[in-house]
Design a protein around this motif. Structure first.
Motif, PDB file in Angstrom:
ATOM      1  N   MET A 197      42.001  42.033  43.999  1.00  0.00           N
ATOM      2  CA  MET A 197      43.466  42.022  44.056  1.00  0.00           C
ATOM      3  C   MET A 197      43.984  43.427  43.742  1.00  0.00           C
ATOM      4  SD  MET A 197      44.150  38.376  42.113  1.00  0.00           S
ATOM      5  CE  MET A 197      43.043  38.725  40.749  1.00  0.00           C
ATOM      6  N   HIS A 198      44.502  44.085  44.752  1.00  0.00           N
ATOM      7  CA  HIS A 198      45.021  45.432  44.560  1.00  0.00           C
ATOM      8  C   HIS A 198      46.320  45.584  45.330  1.00  0.00           C
ATOM      9  CE1 HIS A 198      43.649  46.449  48.638  1.00  0.00           C
ATOM     10  NE2 HIS A 198      42.552  45.801  48.341  1.00  0.00           N
ATOM     11  N   GLY A 199      47.086  46.585  44.976  1.00  0.00           N
ATOM     12  CA  GLY A 199      48.363  46.822  45.630  1.00  0.00           C
ATOM     13  C   GLY A 199      49.554  46.272  44.875  1.00  0.00           C
ATOM     14  N   GLU A 200      49.311  45.446  43.861  1.00  0.00           N
ATOM     15  CA  GLU A 200      50.404  44.901  43.061  1.00  0.00           C
ATOM     16  C   GLU A 200      50.731  45.838  41.894  1.00  0.00           C
ATOM     17  OE1 GLU A 200      52.363  42.345  43.489  1.00  0.00           O
ATOM     18  OE2 GLU A 200      51.406  41.513  45.280  1.00  0.00           O
ATOM     19  N   HIS A 201      49.729  46.120  41.078  1.00  0.00           N
ATOM     20  CA  HIS A 201      49.936  47.020  39.944  1.00  0.00           C
ATOM     21  C   HIS A 201      49.962  48.472  40.426  1.00  0.00           C
ATOM     22  CE1 HIS A 201      49.842  44.577  36.281  1.00  0.00           C
ATOM     23  NE2 HIS A 201      49.018  43.770  36.928  1.00  0.00           N
ATOM     24  N   LEU A 202      50.912  49.232  39.949  1.00  0.00           N
ATOM     25  CA  LEU A 202      51.000  50.655  40.242  1.00  0.00           C
ATOM     26  C   LEU A 202      50.586  51.416  38.989  1.00  0.00           C
ATOM     27  CD1 LEU A 202      54.430  50.719  42.134  1.00  0.00           C
ATOM     28  CD2 LEU A 202      52.127  50.554  43.108  1.00  0.00           C
ATOM     29  N   GLY A 203      49.377  51.923  38.994  1.00  0.00           N
ATOM     30  CA  GLY A 203      48.872  52.625  37.823  1.00  0.00           C
ATOM     31  C   GLY A 203      47.941  51.763  37.008  1.00  0.00           C
ATOM     32  N   PRO A 204      47.506  52.281  35.863  1.00  0.00           N
ATOM     33  CA  PRO A 204      46.495  51.602  35.042  1.00  0.00           C
ATOM     34  C   PRO A 204      46.950  50.254  34.513  1.00  0.00           C
ATOM     35  CG  PRO A 204      46.776  53.896  34.364  1.00  0.00           C
ATOM     36  CD  PRO A 204      47.877  53.598  35.313  1.00  0.00           C
ATOM     37  N   ILE A 205      45.987  49.349  34.382  1.00  0.00           N
ATOM     38  CA  ILE A 205      46.197  48.063  33.718  1.00  0.00           C
ATOM     39  C   ILE A 205      45.621  48.198  32.309  1.00  0.00           C
ATOM     40  CG2 ILE A 205      45.589  45.606  33.700  1.00  0.00           C
ATOM     41  CD1 ILE A 205      45.393  45.776  36.767  1.00  0.00           C
ATOM     42  N   TRP A 206      46.466  48.091  31.307  1.00  0.00           N
ATOM     43  CA  TRP A 206      46.012  48.300  29.929  1.00  0.00           C
ATOM     44  C   TRP A 206      45.540  47.011  29.259  1.00  0.00           C
ATOM     45  CZ3 TRP A 206      45.142  52.971  30.382  1.00  0.00           C
ATOM     46  CH2 TRP A 206      46.080  53.958  30.669  1.00  0.00           C
ATOM     47  N   CYS A 207      46.055  45.864  29.679  1.00  0.00           N
ATOM     48  CA  CYS A 207      45.683  44.619  29.009  1.00  0.00           C
ATOM     49  C   CYS A 207      45.604  43.478  30.014  1.00  0.00           C
ATOM     50  CB  CYS A 207      46.686  44.278  27.894  1.00  0.00           C
ATOM     51  SG  CYS A 207      48.419  44.299  28.420  1.00  0.00           S
ATOM     52  N   MET A 208      44.743  42.519  29.704  1.00  0.00           N
ATOM     53  CA  MET A 208      44.499  41.383  30.596  1.00  0.00           C
ATOM     54  C   MET A 208      43.988  40.226  29.750  1.00  0.00           C
ATOM     55  SD  MET A 208      42.135  41.344  34.028  1.00  0.00           S
ATOM     56  CE  MET A 208      40.692  41.993  33.164  1.00  0.00           C
ATOM     57  N   LYS A 209      44.569  39.044  29.945  1.00  0.00           N
ATOM     58  CA  LYS A 209      44.166  37.914  29.107  1.00  0.00           C
ATOM     59  C   LYS A 209      44.388  36.594  29.835  1.00  0.00           C
ATOM     60  CE  LYS A 209      44.443  38.844  24.930  1.00  0.00           C
ATOM     61  NZ  LYS A 209      44.898  39.187  23.560  1.00  0.00           N
ATOM     62  N   PHE A 210      43.410  35.692  29.713  1.00  0.00           N
ATOM     63  CA  PHE A 210      43.517  34.341  30.264  1.00  0.00           C
ATOM     64  C   PHE A 210      44.313  33.454  29.318  1.00  0.00           C
ATOM     65  CE2 PHE A 210      39.974  35.317  33.134  1.00  0.00           C
ATOM     66  CZ  PHE A 210      40.293  34.545  34.241  1.00  0.00           C
ATOM     67  N   SER A 211      44.997  32.469  29.893  1.00  0.00           N
ATOM     68  CA  SER A 211      45.591  31.409  29.080  1.00  0.00           C
ATOM     69  C   SER A 211      44.464  30.562  28.506  1.00  0.00           C
ATOM     70  CB  SER A 211      46.522  30.544  29.936  1.00  0.00           C
ATOM     71  OG  SER A 211      45.789  29.918  30.977  1.00  0.00           O
ATOM     72  N   PRO A 212      44.688  29.848  27.397  1.00  0.00           N
ATOM     73  CA  PRO A 212      43.621  29.037  26.797  1.00  0.00           C
ATOM     74  C   PRO A 212      42.990  28.049  27.770  1.00  0.00           C
ATOM     75  CG  PRO A 212      45.460  29.214  25.279  1.00  0.00           C
ATOM     76  CD  PRO A 212      45.914  29.830  26.571  1.00  0.00           C
TER      77      PRO A 212
END
Length: 618
Positions: free
Chosen positions: A205-220
């Motif tokens: 999945m690319h083209g949505e975020h512009l620049g670095p992704i600093w954090c990522m987390k799943f829901s429980p």
């Protein structure tokens, strides 16, 4: 990098710049120079005036990651690559602290010496000095601005040290069964069997975020994934099999709120950012049947005005996001607007919902304060302040099911507080006993080991450490990855058997939490360099996580694939698409990088290589 003084006082023309403030007309200029805390020479021993570049070479900056003193004239080329703005801000703060400490430690005799030399300077020399330092100040300002601007845009490859390169070996092709689509590596000490040699990339999945992704987390529940970073937007991704469920939830909420008052401006902004459900359904039908996530974000939230640094989920789909705009914002998956904004004094580097009562959440900030917030009351219920010279909180979380709150500091400490009263309890100094890592480095992540009294601590010395909370001793240290200046944090798989982390060298690293050392007679139990890694990105891997419920997710992917085959009357077999296994046993990995790209991987566990339960290996 922080500026440190370069004392060089030989000859009558050598003066302390910050002392040239006797003239009332230049107080502002002298004050600005004093903040630089520099000692420079304006003439050679023979009296010849120095050029701006020669003066600039006297000024050094300190690389906080390596301890190296670097002349400012070449500092731009020596800056760490892919430096995030949080690190830049911390460098500025620590620079101020170092300057204050230097000023406090200056002896009275030295001050008298500087004042005597200042008195010997003629009025003409004073005017010349003020003019020269004014030029220097302007030059430094433009140089630093260009350096910081370039550092924020860097996304080049960071090469491995030679020692780590020698440890890496390619996994033979015959071990991958011909189904491997990613480049695999393993440490030279790891001879197999390999745990992740069947990894396949199933979605990008690319083209949505512009620049670095600093954090990522799943829901429980594992059906939603939150990602955020430099572009200031919080995006929520949903599994294809769960799209209808959450769409119905959002529709019901929207129907209930139709009679509500006119929304605020902030609400209107968020409404425009929510994805069109019809477009999402069309994109889902046209996507690869192996892809677990809907190709476009389920919803996007726009309200923060600077980089997002951390996110946290509650069990009932509330989301917290913290930012460099000094706020924490509360959202819900069914709502379009920000529900509440919690203001702080400085960057909020870490947040966490209370594991047993999601009316409360923990926040850690660079102002050194740990706060326990009451969400219904919209105010701080309890708070405490980190002690020590560097009062910078860079990580925070709950442990032992909410009994304790633990924070990580810039100087490498893990400090524990009782959650009930937020009182100091104890602390751990995260560092090696000797060598270059004997000085504590910035803590970037803290996570509890599922069903055990242990925590995993990630730090900027390229080490991940597992501590036993019963005696605060080091259980194991994991080596191999590169994390010198990033905010990369390691995390566990849902069952606690494996650890995963991104890396500055563009790899994703995995370790077994409890390695079977019985067959290695010379191995130390507190060291684990038996890593496996995949080259999955073309930039720094800023975040990597395991899906919470990988088994169910793999089964859902397989079921969804079969439904697609039936709809399209496809002749492709299950073996061709998913490697032939119909079982849900395995792991799902998701990674994100400095360029804003997200990738999803599936690793099916082979029965003969299945690991023992964690309890059996403890």
């Amino acid at each position: 990098m922080s500026k440190t003084p370069e004392r060089s006082l030989t000859g009558d023309d050598d003066v302390k710049v910050e002392k040239v403030s006797a003239d009332p007309n230049c107080e502002d200029e002298a004050s600005g120079i004093q903040t630089l805390n520099m000692f420079v020479r304006t003439r050679t021993d023979s009296g010849k005036p120095l050029s701006d570049m020669e003066i600039l070479e006297q000024v050094t900056v300190l690389n906080l990651d390596t301890g190296e003193q670097i002349p400012l004239s070449i500092a731009e080329d020596k800056l760490p690559q892919c430096l995030n703005p949080l690190s830049l801000h911390i460098m500025r703060l620590t620079s101020d602290l170092e300057k204050d400490k230097e000023s406090d430690n200056e002896s009275v005799d030295s001050k008298k010496t500087y004042n005597t030399q200042l008195d010997n300077v003629s009025d003409g020399d004073s005017v010349s000095l003020r003019k020269k330092t004014s030029q220097l100040k302007k030059f430094l300002g433009s140089k630093v601005r260009r350096t910081v601007g370039r550092a924020k845009m860097m996304a080049q490859e960071v090469s491995l040290p030679g020692r780590q390169k020698e440890e890496m070996i390619d996994i033979p092709d015959e071990l991958t069964g011909g189904e491997q689509h990613v480049k695999m590596k393993a440490s030279s000490s790891h001879k197999g069997p390999y745990e992740f040699d069947t990894l396949q990339c199933v979605q990008e999945m690319h083209g949505e975020h512009l620049g670095p992704i600093w954090c990522m987390k799943f829901s429980p529940c594992g059906r939603l994934l939150a990602t955020a970073g430099q572009d200031r937007i919080l995006r929520i991704w949903v599994l294809k099999t769960a799209f209808n469920h959450f769409q119905d939830m959002r529709s019901r909420c929207n129907a209930d709120s139709k009679s509500s008052p006119t929304p605020s401006q902030e609400s209107l902004v968020s409404q425009h950012s929510v994805e069109d459900p019809v477009a999402a359904i069309i994109a889902e039908k046209e996507s690869d049947p192996r892809s677990p996530f809907v190709e476009r974000p389920f919803c996007t939230y726009v309200a923060h005005t600077s980089d997002l640094l951390d996110v946290s989920w509650s069990k009932n789909y509330f989301i917290l996001s913290s930012s460099m705009d000094k706020t924490v914002r509360l959202w819900h998956i069914s709502r379009k607007e920000c529900l509440c904004c919690f203001q702080h004094i400085d960057f909020v580097t870490a947040i966490a919902f209370h594991p047993r009562d999601d009316r409360y959440f923990l926040s850690g900030s660079l102002d050194g304060k740990l706060r326990l917030w009451n969400i219904p009351d919209k105010k701080v219920a309890l708070w405490n302040e980190l002690d020590g010279q560097h009062k910078l909180i860079t990580a925070a979380n709950f442990c032992q099911n909410g009994k304790f709150a633990v924070v990580g500091s810039y100087d490498g400490r893990c400090v524990f507080y009782t959650t009930e009263h937020l009182k100091y309890y104890t602390q751990i100094h995260v560092r090696s006993t000797r060598g270059r890592n004997s000085k504590g480095r910035k803590i970037t992540g803290i996570e509890s080991l599922p069903n055990e009294d242990k925590i995993l601590v990630t730090s900027n010395d390229s080490r991940i450490r597992l501590y036993d909370l019963r005696d605060l001793n080091l259980s194991c240290k994991y080596k191999g990855y590169v994390n010198n200046s990033s905010q990369i944090r390691a995390c566990f798989s849902h069952d606690g058997k494996y650890i995963i982390s991104g890396s500055e060298n563009q790899y994703i690293y995995m370790w077994k939490t409890h390695h079977d050392y019985a067959k290695f007679s010379s191995a130390r139990r507190d060291r684990n360099d038996y890593w496996e890694a995949i080259k999955a990105h073309n930039a720094v891997v800023t975040s990597a996580v395991f899906a919470p419920d990988s088994h169910s997710l793999i089964e859902q992917m397989e079921r969804h694939r079969r439904e697609k085959e039936e709809e399209k009357a496809s002749s492709l077999s299950g073996d061709a698409l998913m490697g032939g296994a119909s079982s849900g046993n395995g792991y799902v990995l998701v990674s994100a990088d400095f360029n804003g790209c997200i990738k999803v991987f599936v690793n099916r566990v082979k029965p003969k290589h299945s690991s023992l339960p964690v309890s059996a290996m403890s």
